[in-house]
Scaffold this active site. Structure first.
Site, PDB file in Angstrom:
ATOM      1  N   LYS A  61      12.027-161.673  14.072  1.00 37.74           N
ATOM      2  CA  LYS A  61      12.839-161.634  12.483  1.00 37.74           C
ATOM      3  C   LYS A  61      11.049-161.437  12.012  1.00 37.74           C
ATOM      4  O   LYS A  61      10.319-160.940  11.395  1.00 37.74           O
ATOM      5  CB  LYS A  61      13.584-161.984  11.707  1.00 37.74           C
ATOM      6  CG  LYS A  61      14.821-162.079  12.466  1.00 37.74           C
ATOM      7  CD  LYS A  61      15.793-163.178  11.488  1.00 37.74           C
ATOM      8  CE  LYS A  61      17.166-163.195  12.916  1.00 37.74           C
ATOM      9  NZ  LYS A  61      18.568-163.993  12.417  1.00 37.74           N
ATOM     10  N   GLN A 120      18.545-169.686   9.631  1.00 36.20           N
ATOM     11  CA  GLN A 120      18.712-168.938  10.602  1.00 36.20           C
ATOM     12  C   GLN A 120      20.285-170.079  11.199  1.00 36.20           C
ATOM     13  O   GLN A 120      20.073-171.204  11.467  1.00 36.20           O
ATOM     14  CB  GLN A 120      17.741-169.538  11.630  1.00 36.20           C
ATOM     15  CG  GLN A 120      17.895-169.314  12.925  1.00 36.20           C
ATOM     16  CD  GLN A 120      18.346-167.573  13.346  1.00 36.20           C
ATOM     17  OE1 GLN A 120      17.758-167.053  12.519  1.00 36.20           O
ATOM     18  NE2 GLN A 120      18.985-167.088  14.392  1.00 36.20           N
ATOM     19  N   ASP A 168      21.125-161.852   4.850  1.00 33.91           N
ATOM     20  CA  ASP A 168      22.301-161.834   5.740  1.00 33.91           C
ATOM     21  C   ASP A 168      23.830-161.414   5.190  1.00 33.91           C
ATOM     22  O   ASP A 168      24.167-161.230   5.674  1.00 33.91           O
ATOM     23  CB  ASP A 168      22.127-163.623   6.512  1.00 33.91           C
ATOM     24  CG  ASP A 168      21.579-163.714   7.009  1.00 33.91           C
ATOM     25  OD1 ASP A 168      21.154-162.845   7.849  1.00 33.91           O
ATOM     26  OD2 ASP A 168      21.264-164.968   7.972  1.00 33.91           O
TER      27      ASP A 168
END
Ligand code: NDP
Length: 288
Positions: A53, A97, A120
């Protein structure tokens, strides 16, 4: 003739567009979109995902900061960091994460992120907006899957869609996105009876179950568009999807491979969401 939908190539096309957009935004505002990633502990898969990422963000011109916290970090310490990032006007997107260490209340951490910075798309406010059809942050994997489907067919109105899997990060938002596209949607899961029969009804079949090659040709309608979200590691170390690629490909209209399918689109949609967050926070109309 069946088509293989190479998500890596489509992702590359989007990343170039995003890189150009970021350059234009920087030229007009003097600022670059910024993504802050929080990772807690040493989970090897998470470390790889975060590195990917970060690399993708940097390549797109997005400022990327990774906050690496030790596994012993307390819930309060994580929440304090998120509060700082929420209030920092230089931070546009925050990604925590997952999975977090077991002792951490993951939903509380996800909910602590401001919905406007939740790149997200997992915050209940953003999931709710997806349901009501309001503009919000859309979870990256389903958003990427929809883009892949639309590479094959732009108008999905009236099609029968089946999503196998009902997780909050993939299955449920995927089903909602397809419903928003006017599909008639069925969500299947581990308690579904006659899964083969249910899947055979699908003009669009999205599989996100985490079961290696369990969707075989007898479960697929002739001419279906099939999206394989699954990532499974075989004993020989190779990756495979949830769809039995060799048997299904000749039967369907289009199929994503694993790897080089959905995975690269997920990261690309994270970049897209970060730019989206930047534009909304700076009241800029996007021009894609
Ligand atoms: P979860 O384990 O959270 O969910 C799996 C879902 O599949 C559950 O809803 C489960 O049903 C259902 N399921 C499991 N077995 C069966 C079965 N035999 N028949 C029908 N349904 C079944 O997984 P995720 O949604 O997080 O991920 C799914 C897969 O996608 C994994 O392989 C994951 O690695 C991959 N993935 C890939 C991404 C990418 O970028 N390519 C991103 C995210 C995930 P029930 O609810 O009843 O238990």
């Amino acid at each position: 003739m069946s088509e293989i939908i190479y998500g890596n190539l489509i992702a590359e096309k989007y990343r170039l567009k995003i890189r150009d957009e970021v350059a234009r935004l920087k030229a007009s505002t003097g600022k670059s979109p910024a993504l802050d990633v929080v990772i807690v502990g040493e989970d090897p898969a998470s470390q790889i995902y975060v590195r990917n990422k970060e690399k993708a963000a940097v390549e797109a011109g997005i400022r990327s900061t990774v906050h690496r916290l030790p596994a012993e970090t307390t819930q309060t310490e994580i929440l304090t960091l998120i509060e700082e990032l929420n209030l920092d006007p230089e931070v546009n997107g925050i990604l925590v994460q997952l999975p977090l260490p077991k002792k951490i209340n993951a939903p509380a951490v996800v909910e602590a992120v401001f919905p406007s910075k939740d790149v997200d798309g997992f915050h209940p406010v953003n999931l709710g907006r997806l349901m009501t059809g309001e503009r919000g942050m859309i979870p990256c994997t389903p958003k990427g899957c929809l883009k892949l489907i639309k590479e094959v067919r732009e108008d999905l109105t009236g099609l029968s869609a089946v999503v196998v899997g009902r997780s909050t990060i993939v299955g449920k938002p995927m089903a909602q996105l397809l419903l928003n596209e006017n599909c008639t949607v069925t969500t299947a899961h581990s308690k579904t009876k006659n899964l083969a029969e249910v899947c055979r009804r699908a003009d669009v079949l999205v599989v996100a179950a985490g079961r290696p090659r369990f969707i075989t040709d007898d479960m697929v309608k002739e001419g279906a568009i099939v999206i394989d979200v699954g990532i499974n590691r075989l004993e020989n170390g190779k990756l495979c999807g949830d769809v039995d690629f060799e048997s299904v490909l000749p039967k369907c209209a289009a199929l994503t491979p694993v790897p080089k399918g959905v995975g690269p689109m997920t990261v690309t949609m994270l970049l897209d969401n970060t730019v989206e967050a930047f534009c909304r926070q700076n009241v800029i109309e996007r021009n894609l």
